[in-house]
Design a protein around this motif. Sequence first.
Motif, PDB file in Angstrom:
ATOM      1  N   ARG A 210      -1.629   7.742 -15.212  1.00 15.65           N
ATOM      2  CA  ARG A 210      -2.019   6.800 -14.155  1.00 15.65           C
ATOM      3  C   ARG A 210      -2.596   5.566 -14.813  1.00 15.65           C
ATOM      4  O   ARG A 210      -3.214   5.652 -15.888  1.00 15.65           O
ATOM      5  N   LEU A 211      -2.432   4.416 -14.156  1.00 14.02           N
ATOM      6  CA  LEU A 211      -3.151   3.213 -14.564  1.00 14.02           C
ATOM      7  C   LEU A 211      -4.248   2.973 -13.538  1.00 14.02           C
ATOM      8  O   LEU A 211      -3.973   2.750 -12.353  1.00 14.02           O
ATOM      9  N   GLU A 212      -5.481   3.027 -14.029  1.00 13.57           N
ATOM     10  CA  GLU A 212      -6.630   2.812 -13.159  1.00 13.57           C
ATOM     11  C   GLU A 212      -7.042   1.341 -13.247  1.00 13.57           C
ATOM     12  O   GLU A 212      -7.152   0.795 -14.349  1.00 13.57           O
ATOM     13  N   ILE A 213      -7.231   0.705 -12.103  1.00 12.37           N
ATOM     14  CA  ILE A 213      -7.739  -0.674 -12.100  1.00 12.37           C
ATOM     15  C   ILE A 213      -9.057  -0.663 -11.348  1.00 12.37           C
ATOM     16  O   ILE A 213      -9.095  -0.324 -10.148  1.00 12.37           O
ATOM     17  N   ALA A 214     -10.126  -0.959 -12.047  1.00 11.22           N
ATOM     18  CA  ALA A 214     -11.466  -0.745 -11.492  1.00 11.22           C
ATOM     19  C   ALA A 214     -12.409  -1.850 -11.942  1.00 11.22           C
ATOM     20  O   ALA A 214     -11.992  -2.855 -12.489  1.00 11.22           O
ATOM     21  N   GLY A 215     -13.696  -1.638 -11.713  1.00  7.15           N
ATOM     22  CA  GLY A 215     -14.708  -2.641 -12.062  1.00  7.15           C
ATOM     23  C   GLY A 215     -14.915  -3.588 -10.892  1.00  7.15           C
ATOM     24  O   GLY A 215     -15.011  -3.148  -9.746  1.00  7.15           O
ATOM     25  N   LEU A 216     -14.968  -4.892 -11.185  1.00  2.43           N
ATOM     26  CA  LEU A 216     -15.292  -5.887 -10.166  1.00  2.43           C
ATOM     27  C   LEU A 216     -14.066  -6.221  -9.303  1.00  2.43           C
ATOM     28  O   LEU A 216     -13.532  -7.340  -9.346  1.00  2.43           O
ATOM     29  N   VAL A 217     -13.627  -5.217  -8.555  1.00  2.00           N
ATOM     30  CA  VAL A 217     -12.499  -5.410  -7.639  1.00  2.00           C
ATOM     31  C   VAL A 217     -12.888  -4.821  -6.286  1.00  2.00           C
ATOM     32  O   VAL A 217     -13.666  -3.871  -6.230  1.00  2.00           O
ATOM     33  N   ASN A 218     -12.353  -5.383  -5.222  1.00  2.00           N
ATOM     34  CA  ASN A 218     -12.696  -4.869  -3.896  1.00  2.00           C
ATOM     35  C   ASN A 218     -11.836  -3.675  -3.502  1.00  2.00           C
ATOM     36  O   ASN A 218     -12.220  -2.888  -2.657  1.00  2.00           O
ATOM     37  N   LYS A 219     -10.627  -3.573  -4.113  1.00  2.00           N
ATOM     38  CA  LYS A 219      -9.747  -2.451  -3.771  1.00  2.00           C
ATOM     39  C   LYS A 219      -9.265  -1.772  -5.041  1.00  2.00           C
ATOM     40  O   LYS A 219      -8.139  -2.022  -5.485  1.00  2.00           O
ATOM     41  N   PRO A 220     -10.098  -0.925  -5.662  1.00  4.87           N
ATOM     42  CA  PRO A 220      -9.674  -0.236  -6.884  1.00  4.87           C
ATOM     43  C   PRO A 220      -8.371   0.534  -6.641  1.00  4.87           C
ATOM     44  O   PRO A 220      -8.110   0.956  -5.504  1.00  4.87           O
ATOM     45  N   ARG A 221      -7.573   0.698  -7.707  1.00  2.00           N
ATOM     46  CA  ARG A 221      -6.256   1.310  -7.534  1.00  2.00           C
ATOM     47  C   ARG A 221      -5.960   2.265  -8.662  1.00  2.00           C
ATOM     48  O   ARG A 221      -6.433   2.080  -9.778  1.00  2.00           O
ATOM     49  N   LEU A 222      -5.156   3.242  -8.355  1.00  2.73           N
ATOM     50  CA  LEU A 222      -4.646   4.170  -9.351  1.00  2.73           C
ATOM     51  C   LEU A 222      -3.135   4.135  -9.199  1.00  2.73           C
ATOM     52  O   LEU A 222      -2.614   4.532  -8.169  1.00  2.73           O
ATOM     53  N   LEU A 223      -2.433   3.617 -10.178  1.00  2.00           N
ATOM     54  CA  LEU A 223      -0.979   3.437 -10.057  1.00  2.00           C
ATOM     55  C   LEU A 223      -0.241   4.501 -10.846  1.00  2.00           C
ATOM     56  O   LEU A 223      -0.591   4.778 -12.005  1.00  2.00           O
ATOM     57  N   THR A 224       0.793   5.066 -10.250  1.00  5.42           N
ATOM     58  CA  THR A 224       1.666   5.954 -11.009  1.00  5.42           C
ATOM     59  C   THR A 224       2.733   5.104 -11.692  1.00  5.42           C
ATOM     60  O   THR A 224       2.918   3.922 -11.365  1.00  5.42           O
ATOM     61  N   PHE A 225       3.459   5.714 -12.635  1.00  2.00           N
ATOM     62  CA  PHE A 225       4.514   4.993 -13.322  1.00  2.00           C
ATOM     63  C   PHE A 225       5.609   4.582 -12.328  1.00  2.00           C
ATOM     64  O   PHE A 225       6.116   3.465 -12.378  1.00  2.00           O
ATOM     65  N   GLU A 226       5.928   5.480 -11.387  1.00  3.86           N
ATOM     66  CA  GLU A 226       6.949   5.154 -10.385  1.00  3.86           C
ATOM     67  C   GLU A 226       6.528   3.963  -9.532  1.00  3.86           C
ATOM     68  O   GLU A 226       7.351   3.089  -9.218  1.00  3.86           O
ATOM     69  N   GLU A 227       5.266   3.910  -9.157  1.00  2.00           N
ATOM     70  CA  GLU A 227       4.780   2.779  -8.349  1.00  2.00           C
ATOM     71  C   GLU A 227       4.877   1.469  -9.130  1.00  2.00           C
ATOM     72  O   GLU A 227       5.247   0.431  -8.589  1.00  2.00           O
ATOM     73  N   LEU A 228       4.565   1.544 -10.407  1.00  2.00           N
ATOM     74  CA  LEU A 228       4.654   0.345 -11.245  1.00  2.00           C
ATOM     75  C   LEU A 228       6.109  -0.112 -11.373  1.00  2.00           C
ATOM     76  O   LEU A 228       6.424  -1.295 -11.238  1.00  2.00           O
ATOM     77  N   ARG A 229       6.995   0.854 -11.591  1.00  2.00           N
ATOM     78  CA  ARG A 229       8.423   0.549 -11.743  1.00  2.00           C
ATOM     79  C   ARG A 229       9.026  -0.044 -10.474  1.00  2.00           C
ATOM     80  O   ARG A 229      10.030  -0.749 -10.525  1.00  2.00           O
ATOM     81  N   ALA A 230       8.425   0.269  -9.335  1.00  2.00           N
ATOM     82  CA  ALA A 230       8.969  -0.221  -8.063  1.00  2.00           C
ATOM     83  C   ALA A 230       8.592  -1.682  -7.809  1.00  2.00           C
ATOM     84  O   ALA A 230       9.159  -2.331  -6.934  1.00  2.00           O
TER      85      ALA A 230
END
Length: 342
Positions: free
Chosen positions: A54-74
Motif C-alpha cells: 500500500r502507499l500511505e499518504i498522511a501527515g498534514l492532509v485533510n483526507k489521508p489515503r491508502l492506495l493499492t497498486f491497482e488503484e494507482l495503475r487505474a
Amino acid sequence: MNGLRPSQTPLSPSTPVRRFPLAPHQLVNELTPIRDLFVLAPLGVPQVDVAAWRLEIAGLVNKPRLLTFEELRALPKREVRAFHQCAGDPRRWDLPTRRISNVIWGGVVLSEVLESVDVRADATFLWSYGLDHGSYRGIPVDAYLKDMLLPAVSATGALLAYEVNGQPLPPEHGYPVRLVVPGFYGTNSVKWLYRLELAIGRAEGLFNTHLYNDPIPPTESNPQGGTRPVWEIAPESVIVAPQPNAHLSNEVVEIWGWAWARSGVAAVEVSHDGGETWRFADVSEPMQRSWQKFRLEWRPGDRRGRVALRSRATDRNGCSQPEMGARNAIYSVPVELQGRLE
Ligand SMILES: Nc1nc2c(c(=O)[nH]1)N[C@H]1C(S)=C(S)[C@@H](COP(=O)(O)O)O[C@H]1N2
Ligand SMILES: [Mo]
C-alpha cells in the motif's frame, strides 16, 4: 494502518548492491537500456508482495489515503524522459563520479495524487519513505527517508513511477513503485516507496539530515557557513567521443557528449587544450527533462602529442561547471594527436 512496513519486508539480497555498468565513453545511446542502468541499494533489495503493498499518504492532509497498486495503475499514466544521476558518495561533495543515465519513467503525476488528499496549506515539505531497512556502515536504519520542499517537487513534475523504459520497475530499481523527481539527484527518488508524509520542516534521518548535505563555505555575510541538502542537479557534461586515449590523426573529428542540469543547459563549451581556450558546441534542445547532446567538429591539425579534451556546461541560471573540487567538476579526456599521417 495497513500495508507492508519496512521491518516486515524481506530483503534479497540483504547486502549492498552497487552496479555502475557504463563509463562516460560508453554512454552512446540517448536512452540508457535497463540492463545498463546504475544500481544503488546500500541496504539491499526489498522483495515486495504487490498484493499486500500500500502507499500511505498522511501527515498534514485533510483526507489521508491508502492506495493499492491497482488503484494507482487505474489513474492517468504519464511518461517522462529524464536524466537520472547519482550524487556519488554522500559525504564526497568534492568528488565527481559521473553516474548518469537517461530513461523514460512511467507512472502517475504526484501532484495529481496529492490533490486527492487535500494537502493542508501549512505543509511545506514532502517526506518519502522506502521499504528498505537494516544498517549502513554500522548505523541502524528503520526505513530509507528523504525530504524535499513541496513546491520544488511539484514544479519538477515528480512521478509515482511503476515503469522504466516501458517495463515494470525491476526489483533493484524500486518495484513496485518509486518516487521520481526529475532534475534532482537520484538519492531523492525513493525506491520501494510505501509512505508519503506532508510536513513542516525537515525529517531527521541518516540519509537525509546526516548524509547528503554539502558544506557551504563561510563568507563575510555568513561567517558560520552551513550545509545544503543534495537536491537540484548542478550543470554537468561528459564527452562520449573521442574516448580516453584515442589516437587522432589530422582529419576532422567530432567531439560529442551529453550535458544536463536541473534548469536545462544553455550552453556547452569544449576545449582541446586542457582548458586554455574554449569554443561553443552545438547543443540540442531537451526532450522533456532529458539530457542534451552537444557536438563540435575539430581538426587537430599537424600537432603531435597528448592533449586533454574538456567540456563545460552552463545552465539556464548562468552557473557553469567548476574546474575541480565539486561533484560536477569538469570532465577531461586525454587523447593522443598523431599529426599528419604519411
Ligand atoms: N528506498 C531507497 N531509495 C533509494 C535509495 C535507497 O538506498 N533506498 N538509493 C538512492 C540513490 S543514492 C540513488 S542514486 C538512486 C538510484 O536509483 P537506481 O538504483 O534505480 O538507479 O536511488 C535512490 N533511492
Ligand atoms: Mo546515489
